[in-house]
Design a protein around this motif. Sequence first.
Motif, PDB file in Angstrom:
ATOM      1  N   SER A  15     -12.698  -2.573   1.639  1.00 39.96           N
ATOM      2  CA  SER A  15     -12.384  -1.519   0.674  1.00 39.96           C
ATOM      3  C   SER A  15     -10.930  -1.084   0.794  1.00 39.96           C
ATOM      4  N   GLU A  16     -10.208  -1.675   1.735  1.00 40.41           N
ATOM      5  CA  GLU A  16      -8.782  -1.392   1.900  1.00 40.41           C
ATOM      6  C   GLU A  16      -8.149  -2.526   2.696  1.00 40.41           C
ATOM      7  N   PHE A  17      -6.823  -2.690   2.497  1.00 39.79           N
ATOM      8  CA  PHE A  17      -6.076  -3.670   3.284  1.00 39.79           C
ATOM      9  C   PHE A  17      -4.590  -3.318   3.239  1.00 39.79           C
ATOM     10  N   LEU A  18      -3.880  -3.748   4.286  1.00 40.79           N
ATOM     11  CA  LEU A  18      -2.446  -3.521   4.412  1.00 40.79           C
ATOM     12  C   LEU A  18      -1.698  -4.428   3.448  1.00 40.79           C
ATOM     13  N   ILE A  19      -0.720  -3.864   2.725  1.00 42.00           N
ATOM     14  CA  ILE A  19       0.132  -4.654   1.838  1.00 42.00           C
ATOM     15  C   ILE A  19       1.469  -4.921   2.521  1.00 42.00           C
ATOM     16  N   TRP A  20       2.175  -3.855   2.910  1.00 44.40           N
ATOM     17  CA  TRP A  20       3.452  -3.963   3.630  1.00 44.40           C
ATOM     18  C   TRP A  20       3.415  -3.029   4.824  1.00 44.40           C
ATOM     19  N   LYS A  21       3.853  -3.495   5.970  1.00 41.43           N
ATOM     20  CA  LYS A  21       4.008  -2.605   7.116  1.00 41.43           C
ATOM     21  C   LYS A  21       5.407  -2.007   7.063  1.00 41.43           C
ATOM     22  N   ALA A  22       5.576  -0.864   7.682  1.00 44.08           N
ATOM     23  CA  ALA A  22       6.892  -0.235   7.739  1.00 44.08           C
ATOM     24  C   ALA A  22       7.834  -1.147   8.527  1.00 44.08           C
ATOM     25  N   GLY A  23       9.051  -1.302   8.019  1.00 45.49           N
ATOM     26  CA  GLY A  23      10.037  -2.143   8.694  1.00 45.49           C
ATOM     27  C   GLY A  23      10.148  -3.505   8.044  1.00 45.49           C
ATOM     28  N   LEU A  24      10.574  -4.483   8.847  1.00 50.19           N
ATOM     29  CA  LEU A  24      10.761  -5.843   8.331  1.00 50.19           C
ATOM     30  C   LEU A  24       9.437  -6.578   8.271  1.00 50.19           C
ATOM     31  N   ASN A  25       9.222  -7.251   7.160  1.00 50.90           N
ATOM     32  CA  ASN A  25       8.019  -8.046   6.944  1.00 50.90           C
ATOM     33  C   ASN A  25       8.452  -9.492   6.722  1.00 50.90           C
ATOM     34  N   PRO A  26       8.155 -10.392   7.659  1.00 49.86           N
ATOM     35  CA  PRO A  26       8.539 -11.796   7.471  1.00 49.86           C
ATOM     36  C   PRO A  26       7.699 -12.439   6.368  1.00 49.86           C
ATOM     37  N   ILE A  56      -5.511  -6.732  -8.544  1.00 51.31           N
ATOM     38  CA  ILE A  56      -5.459  -7.779  -7.529  1.00 51.31           C
ATOM     39  C   ILE A  56      -5.718  -9.083  -8.270  1.00 51.31           C
ATOM     40  N   ASP A  57      -4.744  -9.990  -8.224  1.00 51.86           N
ATOM     41  CA  ASP A  57      -4.873 -11.255  -8.934  1.00 51.86           C
ATOM     42  C   ASP A  57      -4.638 -12.411  -7.966  1.00 51.86           C
ATOM     43  N   LEU A  58      -4.609 -13.622  -8.494  1.00 50.77           N
ATOM     44  CA  LEU A  58      -4.371 -14.819  -7.692  1.00 50.77           C
ATOM     45  C   LEU A  58      -2.923 -15.250  -7.842  1.00 50.77           C
ATOM     46  N   ASP A  59      -2.216 -15.367  -6.735  1.00 49.29           N
ATOM     47  CA  ASP A  59      -0.861 -15.918  -6.722  1.00 49.29           C
ATOM     48  C   ASP A  59       0.079 -15.280  -7.743  1.00 49.29           C
ATOM     49  N   HIS A  60      -0.115 -14.012  -8.042  1.00 52.33           N
ATOM     50  CA  HIS A  60       0.723 -13.268  -8.994  1.00 52.33           C
ATOM     51  C   HIS A  60       0.710 -13.882 -10.391  1.00 52.33           C
ATOM     52  N   TRP A  77      -9.407  -4.288  -8.178  1.00 50.62           N
ATOM     53  CA  TRP A  77      -8.562  -3.155  -8.548  1.00 50.62           C
ATOM     54  C   TRP A  77      -8.453  -2.248  -7.347  1.00 50.62           C
ATOM     55  N   ALA A  78      -7.296  -1.575  -7.189  1.00 52.67           N
ATOM     56  CA  ALA A  78      -7.101  -0.714  -6.028  1.00 52.67           C
ATOM     57  C   ALA A  78      -6.121   0.405  -6.347  1.00 52.67           C
ATOM     58  N   LYS A  79      -6.169   1.422  -5.519  1.00 49.45           N
ATOM     59  CA  LYS A  79      -5.163   2.479  -5.525  1.00 49.45           C
ATOM     60  C   LYS A  79      -4.182   2.181  -4.404  1.00 49.45           C
ATOM     61  N   TRP A  88      -0.714   0.630   1.781  1.00 49.71           N
ATOM     62  CA  TRP A  88      -2.084   0.139   1.798  1.00 49.71           C
ATOM     63  C   TRP A  88      -2.674   0.095   0.396  1.00 49.71           C
ATOM     64  N   ALA A  89      -3.542  -0.874   0.161  1.00 51.56           N
ATOM     65  CA  ALA A  89      -4.439  -0.872  -0.992  1.00 51.56           C
ATOM     66  C   ALA A  89      -5.707  -0.186  -0.516  1.00 51.56           C
ATOM     67  N   VAL A  90      -6.138   0.849  -1.241  1.00 51.74           N
ATOM     68  CA  VAL A  90      -7.328   1.616  -0.843  1.00 51.74           C
ATOM     69  C   VAL A  90      -8.274   1.749  -2.028  1.00 51.74           C
ATOM     70  N   ASP A  91      -9.494   2.170  -1.732  1.00 55.95           N
ATOM     71  CA  ASP A  91     -10.515   2.303  -2.780  1.00 55.95           C
ATOM     72  C   ASP A  91     -10.614   1.014  -3.600  1.00 55.95           C
ATOM     73  N   VAL A  92     -10.585  -0.107  -2.901  1.00 56.48           N
ATOM     74  CA  VAL A  92     -10.607  -1.417  -3.553  1.00 56.48           C
ATOM     75  C   VAL A  92     -11.989  -1.679  -4.145  1.00 56.48           C
ATOM     76  N   ARG A  93     -11.977  -2.138  -5.378  1.00 51.58           N
ATOM     77  CA  ARG A  93     -13.204  -2.578  -6.056  1.00 51.58           C
ATOM     78  C   ARG A  93     -12.991  -4.021  -6.471  1.00 51.58           C
ATOM     79  N   TRP A  94     -13.901  -4.896  -6.069  1.00 52.92           N
ATOM     80  CA  TRP A  94     -13.773  -6.325  -6.337  1.00 52.92           C
ATOM     81  C   TRP A  94     -14.574  -6.712  -7.582  1.00 52.92           C
ATOM     82  N   THR A  95     -14.035  -7.623  -8.372  1.00 55.05           N
ATOM     83  CA  THR A  95     -14.806  -8.197  -9.457  1.00 55.05           C
ATOM     84  C   THR A  95     -15.826  -9.160  -8.844  1.00 55.05           C
TER      85      THR A  95
END
Length: 109
Positions: A15-26, A56-60, A77-79, A88-95
């Motif tokens: 129902s949630e996942f990390l998108i970007w962490k603070a700082g540098l993201n390789p 939320i889509d596939l490969d943009h 879909w997410a907030k 973070w993506a939160v309150d994720v609802r999956w198709t």
Amino acid sequence: MLTAVALGTSGELPSEFLIWKAGLNPTRNGYDVLFDEQAARQVMAAYEEHGVEIMIDLDHLSLEPPGPGRDADARGWAKLAMRNGDLWAVDVRWTQDGARRLREQTQRY
């Protein structure tokens, strides 16, 4: 940066996942993306101005021009939310298809 989205230990959909962490993201493309306070302000301001959940889509593919073999449909879909400088993506609802892809592990990123 690719964010793996995995099922919970009991097989529940995330129902949630990390998108970007603070700082540098390789990234897999050989460069780093900086997600700092300025980036966080800009992302959240654009999100609030847009006023809807993120897709939320596939490969943009939703950002690409339509064409043969391109499936730009939503898989969820997410907030957006900030947590300790991380995005973070939160309150994720999956198709149904998004849920199927996660359960069958045909899509993880």
